[in-house]
Scaffold this motif. Sequence first.
Motif, PDB file in Angstrom:
ATOM      1  N   UNK A  29       7.651  14.771  -1.521  1.00  0.00           N
ATOM      2  CA  UNK A  29       6.318  14.314  -1.935  1.00  0.00           C
ATOM      3  C   UNK A  29       6.203  12.802  -1.785  1.00  0.00           C
ATOM      4  N   UNK A  30       7.259  12.088  -2.117  1.00  0.00           N
ATOM      5  CA  UNK A  30       7.258  10.636  -1.976  1.00  0.00           C
ATOM      6  C   UNK A  30       7.157  10.249  -0.504  1.00  0.00           C
ATOM      7  N   UNK A  57       6.706  -0.096   0.864  1.00  0.00           N
ATOM      8  CA  UNK A  57       6.684   1.351   0.660  1.00  0.00           C
ATOM      9  C   UNK A  57       7.887   2.032   1.299  1.00  0.00           C
ATOM     10  N   UNK A  58       8.249   1.592   2.492  1.00  0.00           N
ATOM     11  CA  UNK A  58       9.419   2.160   3.170  1.00  0.00           C
ATOM     12  C   UNK A  58      10.701   1.838   2.396  1.00  0.00           C
ATOM     13  N   UNK A  59      10.786   0.633   1.856  1.00  0.00           N
ATOM     14  CA  UNK A  59      11.959   0.279   1.046  1.00  0.00           C
ATOM     15  C   UNK A  59      12.017   1.108  -0.232  1.00  0.00           C
ATOM     16  N   UNK A  63      15.012   3.597  -1.264  1.00  0.00           N
ATOM     17  CA  UNK A  63      15.688   3.495  -2.563  1.00  0.00           C
ATOM     18  C   UNK A  63      15.667   4.839  -3.286  1.00  0.00           C
ATOM     19  N   UNK A  64      14.534   5.533  -3.241  1.00  0.00           N
ATOM     20  CA  UNK A  64      14.448   6.828  -3.908  1.00  0.00           C
ATOM     21  C   UNK A  64      15.366   7.851  -3.236  1.00  0.00           C
ATOM     22  N   UNK A  95       8.482   4.963  -8.007  1.00  0.00           N
ATOM     23  CA  UNK A  95       7.206   5.670  -8.133  1.00  0.00           C
ATOM     24  C   UNK A  95       6.074   4.699  -8.432  1.00  0.00           C
ATOM     25  N   UNK A  96       6.280   3.807  -9.386  1.00  0.00           N
ATOM     26  CA  UNK A  96       5.237   2.840  -9.710  1.00  0.00           C
ATOM     27  C   UNK A  96       4.972   1.896  -8.549  1.00  0.00           C
ATOM     28  N   UNK A  97       6.000   1.556  -7.790  1.00  0.00           N
ATOM     29  CA  UNK A  97       5.806   0.706  -6.617  1.00  0.00           C
ATOM     30  C   UNK A  97       4.867   1.373  -5.624  1.00  0.00           C
ATOM     31  N   UNK A  98       5.083   2.645  -5.359  1.00  0.00           N
ATOM     32  CA  UNK A  98       4.219   3.346  -4.414  1.00  0.00           C
ATOM     33  C   UNK A  98       2.790   3.462  -4.946  1.00  0.00           C
ATOM     34  N   UNK A  99       2.641   3.715  -6.230  1.00  0.00           N
ATOM     35  CA  UNK A  99       1.299   3.808  -6.822  1.00  0.00           C
ATOM     36  C   UNK A  99       0.580   2.469  -6.707  1.00  0.00           C
TER      37      UNK A  99
END
Length: 107
Positions: A29-30, A57-59, A63-64, A95-99
């Motif tokens: 999903x990420x 976003x790629x980083x 990381x995830x 998650x918060x970074x992507x949001x």
Amino acid sequence: MSTGPGSLPRDPGVQPERTRLAWRRTTLAFAVATVLLFRGVLVKSDGPAEYVLAAVGALALTALLVVAHRRGRELKVAGPSAPAPRTMRATVLCTFTLVILGVVLLW
């Protein structure tokens, strides 16, 4: 015959497998959200700032993926256990970074 939670012998391999599958779903999903972020950057692309957003976003995705891989290894070796606080902080941060990147891109 009792049908309560203690009536059947516990299969020790089921819980770690479910957890590994949950991590796979989360990373998938990420990854989809990151691809949508890239798509938004390519469509909008007013300047280099959007490309920096895509790189961040790629980083975050990378990381995830590392966190999920480490958690999967922990589950194979040690069996089911609570994740380390560091693992949970890294997951929440990604998650918060992507949001935040998505909100900034839509702004």
